[in-house]
Design a protein around this motif. Structure first.
Motif, PDB file in Angstrom:
ATOM      1  N   SER A 168       0.854  -1.180   0.000  1.00 26.94           N
ATOM      2  CA  SER A 168       0.000   0.000   0.000  1.00 26.94           C
ATOM      3  C   SER A 168       0.893   1.234   0.000  1.00 26.94           C
ATOM      4  O   SER A 168       2.120   1.128   0.000  1.00 26.94           O
ATOM      5  CB  SER A 168      -0.864   0.008   1.268  1.00 26.94           C
ATOM      6  OG  SER A 168      -0.025  -0.040   2.418  1.00 26.94           O
ATOM      7  N   ASP A 169       0.268   2.421   0.026  1.00 21.74           N
ATOM      8  CA  ASP A 169       1.036   3.651   0.216  1.00 21.74           C
ATOM      9  C   ASP A 169       1.877   3.549   1.488  1.00 21.74           C
ATOM     10  O   ASP A 169       3.063   3.906   1.507  1.00 21.74           O
ATOM     11  CB  ASP A 169       0.093   4.859   0.362  1.00 21.74           C
ATOM     12  CG  ASP A 169      -0.490   5.318  -0.967  1.00 21.74           C
ATOM     13  OD1 ASP A 169      -0.107   4.768  -2.006  1.00 21.74           O
ATOM     14  OD2 ASP A 169      -1.341   6.225  -0.943  1.00 21.74           O
ATOM     15  N   PHE A 170       1.255   3.096   2.556  1.00 20.32           N
ATOM     16  CA  PHE A 170       1.926   3.005   3.857  1.00 20.32           C
ATOM     17  C   PHE A 170       3.169   2.114   3.763  1.00 20.32           C
ATOM     18  O   PHE A 170       4.260   2.474   4.222  1.00 20.32           O
ATOM     19  CB  PHE A 170       0.942   2.438   4.884  1.00 20.32           C
ATOM     20  CG  PHE A 170       1.233   2.814   6.304  1.00 20.32           C
ATOM     21  CD1 PHE A 170       2.537   2.995   6.760  1.00 20.32           C
ATOM     22  CD2 PHE A 170       0.199   2.987   7.208  1.00 20.32           C
ATOM     23  CE1 PHE A 170       2.793   3.342   8.088  1.00 20.32           C
ATOM     24  CE2 PHE A 170       0.444   3.335   8.538  1.00 20.32           C
ATOM     25  CZ  PHE A 170       1.754   3.504   8.972  1.00 20.32           C
ATOM     26  N   LYS A 171       3.028   0.927   3.173  1.00 17.80           N
ATOM     27  CA  LYS A 171       4.156   0.009   3.035  1.00 17.80           C
ATOM     28  C   LYS A 171       5.246   0.613   2.145  1.00 17.80           C
ATOM     29  O   LYS A 171       6.446   0.460   2.426  1.00 17.80           O
ATOM     30  CB  LYS A 171       3.673  -1.326   2.478  1.00 17.80           C
ATOM     31  CG  LYS A 171       4.779  -2.340   2.180  1.00 17.80           C
ATOM     32  CD  LYS A 171       5.598  -2.675   3.416  1.00 17.80           C
ATOM     33  CE  LYS A 171       4.846  -3.524   4.408  1.00 17.80           C
ATOM     34  NZ  LYS A 171       5.714  -3.996   5.523  1.00 17.80           N
ATOM     35  N   ALA A 172       4.831   1.301   1.094  1.00 18.79           N
ATOM     36  CA  ALA A 172       5.812   1.942   0.214  1.00 18.79           C
ATOM     37  C   ALA A 172       6.645   2.965   0.985  1.00 18.79           C
ATOM     38  O   ALA A 172       7.875   3.017   0.846  1.00 18.79           O
ATOM     39  CB  ALA A 172       5.095   2.613  -0.960  1.00 18.79           C
ATOM     40  N   PHE A 173       5.984   3.777   1.815  1.00 22.59           N
ATOM     41  CA  PHE A 173       6.724   4.771   2.594  1.00 22.59           C
ATOM     42  C   PHE A 173       7.640   4.111   3.626  1.00 22.59           C
ATOM     43  O   PHE A 173       8.717   4.633   3.922  1.00 22.59           O
ATOM     44  CB  PHE A 173       5.761   5.754   3.258  1.00 22.59           C
ATOM     45  CG  PHE A 173       5.354   6.886   2.367  1.00 22.59           C
ATOM     46  CD1 PHE A 173       6.140   8.024   2.254  1.00 22.59           C
ATOM     47  CD2 PHE A 173       4.200   6.802   1.599  1.00 22.59           C
ATOM     48  CE1 PHE A 173       5.776   9.068   1.417  1.00 22.59           C
ATOM     49  CE2 PHE A 173       3.828   7.843   0.753  1.00 22.59           C
ATOM     50  CZ  PHE A 173       4.623   8.977   0.656  1.00 22.59           C
ATOM     51  N   GLU A 174       7.214   2.979   4.167  1.00 21.22           N
ATOM     52  CA  GLU A 174       8.095   2.265   5.100  1.00 21.22           C
ATOM     53  C   GLU A 174       9.387   1.846   4.394  1.00 21.22           C
ATOM     54  O   GLU A 174      10.494   2.071   4.898  1.00 21.22           O
ATOM     55  CB  GLU A 174       7.391   1.027   5.656  1.00 21.22           C
ATOM     56  CG  GLU A 174       8.273   0.244   6.616  1.00 21.22           C
ATOM     57  CD  GLU A 174       7.797  -1.183   6.835  1.00 21.22           C
ATOM     58  OE1 GLU A 174       8.453  -1.900   7.616  1.00 21.22           O
ATOM     59  OE2 GLU A 174       6.795  -1.587   6.219  1.00 21.22           O
ATOM     60  N   LEU A 175       9.245   1.235   3.216  1.00 15.97           N
ATOM     61  CA  LEU A 175      10.422   0.773   2.476  1.00 15.97           C
ATOM     62  C   LEU A 175      11.303   1.940   2.036  1.00 15.97           C
ATOM     63  O   LEU A 175      12.536   1.868   2.090  1.00 15.97           O
ATOM     64  CB  LEU A 175       9.978  -0.043   1.264  1.00 15.97           C
ATOM     65  CG  LEU A 175       9.224  -1.353   1.574  1.00 15.97           C
ATOM     66  CD1 LEU A 175       8.729  -1.998   0.297  1.00 15.97           C
ATOM     67  CD2 LEU A 175      10.113  -2.308   2.353  1.00 15.97           C
ATOM     68  N   ILE A 176      10.663   3.026   1.601  1.00 20.57           N
ATOM     69  CA  ILE A 176      11.429   4.207   1.184  1.00 20.57           C
ATOM     70  C   ILE A 176      12.221   4.783   2.352  1.00 20.57           C
ATOM     71  O   ILE A 176      13.398   5.136   2.220  1.00 20.57           O
ATOM     72  CB  ILE A 176      10.478   5.278   0.611  1.00 20.57           C
ATOM     73  CG1 ILE A 176       9.862   4.813  -0.713  1.00 20.57           C
ATOM     74  CG2 ILE A 176      11.212   6.601   0.395  1.00 20.57           C
ATOM     75  CD1 ILE A 176       8.679   5.657  -1.166  1.00 20.57           C
TER      76      ILE A 176
END
Length: 561
Positions: free
Chosen positions: A374-382
């Motif tokens: 999700s957006d949330f997971k993407a920001f975590e990885l970034i």
């Protein structure tokens, strides 16, 4: 060396040089030819050509943001000037020294049906700190030509001084008669006396304020937008180790200590009335720029402190409707005096909320383990992938709000256009910042913000170490989080603004190496290569499921309660 024949252009160029204004962003036009000829023929200036005035304004803001020095934007007459307005408003509310220099037609050609003419004086209203509306220096019945020249020089000088000393936008409007391209080998001499730098007035902090500080058992320090390294380490340590103080920061605060509270929404969102009452401060002390968190604003407006002090050399906003003291001084100088002879007060305020912080962090980490892509997971990885010593520029709306939920290495500085919080100039600002930054720059932005400001890439100055990450959830994802989401066609069309665009062709057209990801696995692999050195800038587009992002974020706040 060529100089424009027009007196006013000569004065502007000479005074900019005297004042040390180095960066000049020029948009093409004919009426501003005297200024363009003058600036580009002086080796002192670093000139940039940016076609779109709206983009040029934000491009200049990015330079001002990184240098803390005045930057000029130069345009032709007519509607070109109005395209600067979004950047001018941002400069006004963010406290950035933008110098707008607009060419104009002579007064007798205004409002008679002549081309490229509008009423340019007062175009920015109250959003500029000073306005110099120049007039052709000609002899009149009462005054000589030299008197008119001296007056024009004084106005220009005051405009430049205001931008520099007050840290905000100014407007210089200058009419030019034709011919516009004539040059002379030498300029007219300046006939103006320059005042010596005004020393900062001595600041004295009354013992009564020290006593109020010392007696308060619940002190909440809330830090807004702040440049890196702006607070002395001794001040940071004293705030961090006072048991009666909790320091709330945001990513844009660029302020770090293990005892600080960087996740405001994570701390506040799950609170009930009892929790709010326990958090309510006796004294609220704020410094820095504007605050992102809507939750902290709502809390402080509902649970007012007894005292609200704001520390800033220029202005104070009554954001929480309880401001009762503005200290017009640099925060470092303020805290040095505040801490003199004021020992720490016995209090359980920090210890109590630090335990809550640790509980929230544990719940945060647990939620991330089971969270789908999700957006949330993407920001975590970034957040884990960004190398040290990067400058991160964020788009507005959901991008900057997701960034508030993650921690970054202290060497990473983070910026966002939070003066007006608009999506209109994020890319242009990031590009402008990147060309003067000593460190590589990463822009993290949403899809609508990116496509809206695509002209931000329409220039030849983008460095090869510039990186863009576009979170593409096929529309304005933040509207699904805000109240009003009803999943109707009307909502999708006019609020969320659903689309099927992607950035691949645009990236190729502007010379960016393009990559994409649409899952946790592909994103992890792509990020591993994305930050490596390259001969061209790079753009990474991350596709996330638009219909799931809001549910995942909202359930997060339920989980950490």
């Amino acid at each position: 060396m060529k100089w424009p024949k027009h007196d006013l252009a000569q004065f502007i160029i000479q005074l900019c040089k005297v004042k040390g204004l180095k960066h000049v962003v020029i948009s093409p036009g004919s009426r501003n030819a005297p200024l363009t000829i003058g600036f580009t023929n002086q080796n002192f200036f670093r000139c940039y050509s940016v076609v779109d005035e709206r983009s040029a304004g934000f491009f200049a803001l990015g330079i001002a943001q990184q240098t803390s020095e005045p930057v000029a934007v130069v345009c032709t007459s007519g509607s070109a000037l109005l395209n600067y307005y979004p950047a001018v408003a941002e400069a006004y509310y963010s406290g950035l020294p933008l110098v707008v220099i607009s060419a104009d037609r002579p007064q007798h050609l205004i409002n008679i049906g002549d081309g490229q003419t509008i009423i340019q004086p007062h175009a920015f209203g109250k959003h500029v700190l000073f306005e110099a509306n120049l007039k052709p220096p000609t002899k009149t019945l009462f005054n000589s030509t030299q008197f008119a020249r001296d007056k024009a020089q004084k106005l220009i000088n005051k405009a430049l001084d205001t931008a520099s000393r007050m840290m905000g936008p100014v407007h210089i409007n200058v009419p030019f008669e034709e011919p516009l391209y004539d040059t002379v080998p030498e300029p007219l001499s300046l006939n103006i006396s320059f005042k010596k730098d005004i020393k900062t007035a001595y600041f004295y902090l009354s013992p009564s304020f020290q006593k109020t500080w010392q007696n308060a058992k619940r002190k909440l320090v809330l830090v807004g937008v702040n440049p890196p390294n702006s607070l002395d380490s001794a001040v940071i340590d004293q705030l961090a180790n006072d048991p009666s103080v909790i320091v709330l920061t945001e990513t844009t605060s660029n302020l770090h200590h293990s005892n600080f509270f960087p996740f405001i929404d994570q701390l506040i969102a799950p609170l009930n009335e009892e929790g709010y009452e326990a958090l309510q401060p006796d004294l609220l002390l704020t410094f820095g720029g504007l605050i992102i968190s809507k939750k902290i604003k709502a809390f402080l407006r509902a649970y007012n402190p007894k005292h609200h002090w704001h520390v800033d050399p220029y202005k104070a906003n009554d954001t929480y409707f309880c401001l009762n003291k503005h200290f017009k001084i640099n925060p470092n100088d303020f805290f040095r005096q505040l801490f003199k002879n004021t020992p720490s007060n016995k209090s359980s305020y920090f210890d109590f909320w630090n335990r809550v912080k640790l509980q929230r962090k544990k719940a945060h980490n647990e939620y991330l383990k089971s969270m789908p892509f999700s957006d949330f997971k993407a920001f975590e990885l970034i957040s884990h992938a960004i190398p040290q010593n990067f400058v991160v520029q964020s788009g507005n709306s959901s991008a900057i709000r997701y960034l508030q939920l993650f921690e970054f290495h202290p060497s990473i500085s983070l910026y966002c256009n939070r003066g007006t919080s608009g999506i209109d100039g994020s890319t242009s600002t990031a590009v402008g910042a990147s060309i003067v930054s000593k460190e590589p720059t990463l822009l993290i932005t949403g899809d609508l913000s990116f496509f809206y400001d695509i002209n931000g890439l329409w220039n030849k100055y983008i460095p090869s170490n510039f990186r863009i990450i576009v979170i593409n959830n096929s529309g304005g994802g933040i509207f699904r989080i805000l109240p009003g989401n009803d999943n109707s066609e009307l909502f999708e069309t006019y609020f969320e603004t659903k689309h099927n665009r992607n950035a691949k062709a645009l990236a190729t057209d502007f010379g960016f190496a393009y990559s994409s990801a649409n899952s946790e696995q592909t994103l992890a692999l792509t990020l591993a290569e994305f930050f490596k050195s390259s001969s061209s800038p790079k753009l990474l587009e991350i596709f996330t499921p638009s219909s799931q992002n809001d549910k995942i974020l909202l359930s997060y706040f339920d989980q950490i309660a």
